[in-house]
Design a protein around this motif. Sequence first.
Motif, mmCIF file in Angstrom:
data_model
loop_
_atom_site.group_PDB
_atom_site.id
_atom_site.type_symbol
_atom_site.label_atom_id
_atom_site.label_comp_id
_atom_site.label_asym_id
_atom_site.label_seq_id
_atom_site.Cartn_x
_atom_site.Cartn_y
_atom_site.Cartn_z
ATOM 1 N N TRP A 188 0.361 9.877 -0.133
ATOM 2 C CA TRP A 188 1.199 8.925 0.594
ATOM 3 C C TRP A 188 1.850 9.618 1.783
ATOM 4 N N THR A 209 -3.050 10.575 -6.277
ATOM 5 C CA THR A 209 -2.552 9.708 -5.209
ATOM 6 C C THR A 209 -1.994 10.527 -4.051
ATOM 7 N N THR A 220 -1.828 12.431 -10.603
ATOM 8 C CA THR A 220 -2.052 10.984 -10.538
ATOM 9 C C THR A 220 -3.180 10.626 -9.576
ATOM 10 N N ARG A 249 6.763 6.057 -1.605
ATOM 11 C CA ARG A 249 6.002 5.307 -2.613
ATOM 12 C C ARG A 249 6.667 3.988 -3.013
ATOM 13 N N THR A 258 0.706 3.926 -1.998
ATOM 14 C CA THR A 258 -0.083 5.149 -2.121
ATOM 15 C C THR A 258 -1.550 4.791 -1.922
ATOM 16 N N VAL A 259 -2.355 5.817 -1.710
ATOM 17 C CA VAL A 259 -3.808 5.633 -1.632
ATOM 18 C C VAL A 259 -4.462 6.680 -2.525
ATOM 19 N N PRO A 260 -5.712 6.455 -2.941
ATOM 20 C CA PRO A 260 -6.397 7.483 -3.734
ATOM 21 C C PRO A 260 -6.500 8.789 -2.961
ATOM 22 N N GLU A 264 0.873 -1.181 0.000
ATOM 23 C CA GLU A 264 0.000 0.000 0.000
ATOM 24 C C GLU A 264 0.909 1.229 0.000
ATOM 25 N N ARG A 288 1.209 14.485 -1.866
ATOM 26 C CA ARG A 288 0.186 14.078 -2.823
ATOM 27 C C ARG A 288 0.508 14.632 -4.202
#
Length: 312
Positions: free
Chosen positions: A175, A173, A171, A212, A135-137, A133, A167
């Motif tokens: 993190w 994303t 993209t 990342r 990165t996350v949206p 995991e 962020r």
Amino acid sequence: MYRHPLSGLTMATVLGLAQLAAHAAPAQIKAPAELPAKATLADVIKASKPSDWRPLDPDNTLYLDIPAGRVVIELAPDFAPKHVANIKALVAEQYYDGLAITRAQDNWVAQWGDPNEKNPKPIQHAQRTLPGEFTVPLKTIKSFTRLPDVDGYAPQVGHSNGFPSARDPKTGTAWLTHCYATVGVGRDSASDSGGGTELYAVIGQSPRHLDRDITVVGRVVSGMPLLSTLPRGTGPMGFYDSPEKNVPIKAIRLAASVPPEQRSKLEVMRTDSAAYQAVLEAQRHRGGPWSKVTAGHVDVCNAPIPVREVGK
């Protein structure tokens, strides 16, 4: 024929020039102007209000107990929900109890896990590995207070509920950044080779190039000196080269499972508060009389997040 540049001068002239040079006034170096006094970090903390602080959530706080004392870790489920859930499952089955800190690499990390790779401790209900995991949206992160300062590793950096984060709107994303005290999940080359059985805390300068590439699950909010002052491992990559050098883990517990009177009573300054903006300004523009130059800049990993003990 070559003619020496001083050959046309008499000896008296040369001696006279030497005497003038010897008696010439030394060049004056102008002292820098004194910077005006400004609020310090201590001043900001003293002037803060109770609403500028938040207690740690017992359901997302770990106590790592080693012989030297307690290390308090705040988990970040918004950024690594599956790994945080798995770590809690490992804690619930007391997986970490009796394991050890097996690595202390100078200016890098302190790492803990199972020192017995050939006959690893069995896992009851948790998972040994998970997909990374990294990165996350971005849309899932509801809180983000952006720093205006330029960053070399991400388009935007700031803080999300007390965690240094980054962020990329292009993209979509977000993190957590690798700063001092960051807690991450150890893995091998495959991105799905870690799950929380091996964890580490950064004890050196911020290795932002790891952003990342590793799952970050939280950060140490108290007890970092217990990790940063560990004897350095002399084996490859800072691992201890003999079992007796490992630092035993007495237990890792979720704060919610510990009786209230045995919990560490800590509060963290809210990074979305006006008080924390004053903290950043105190770091960005230090005042005199000691400071002679103000940086005019703050790095996301050099922005202190105050933590205080309460109830004493």
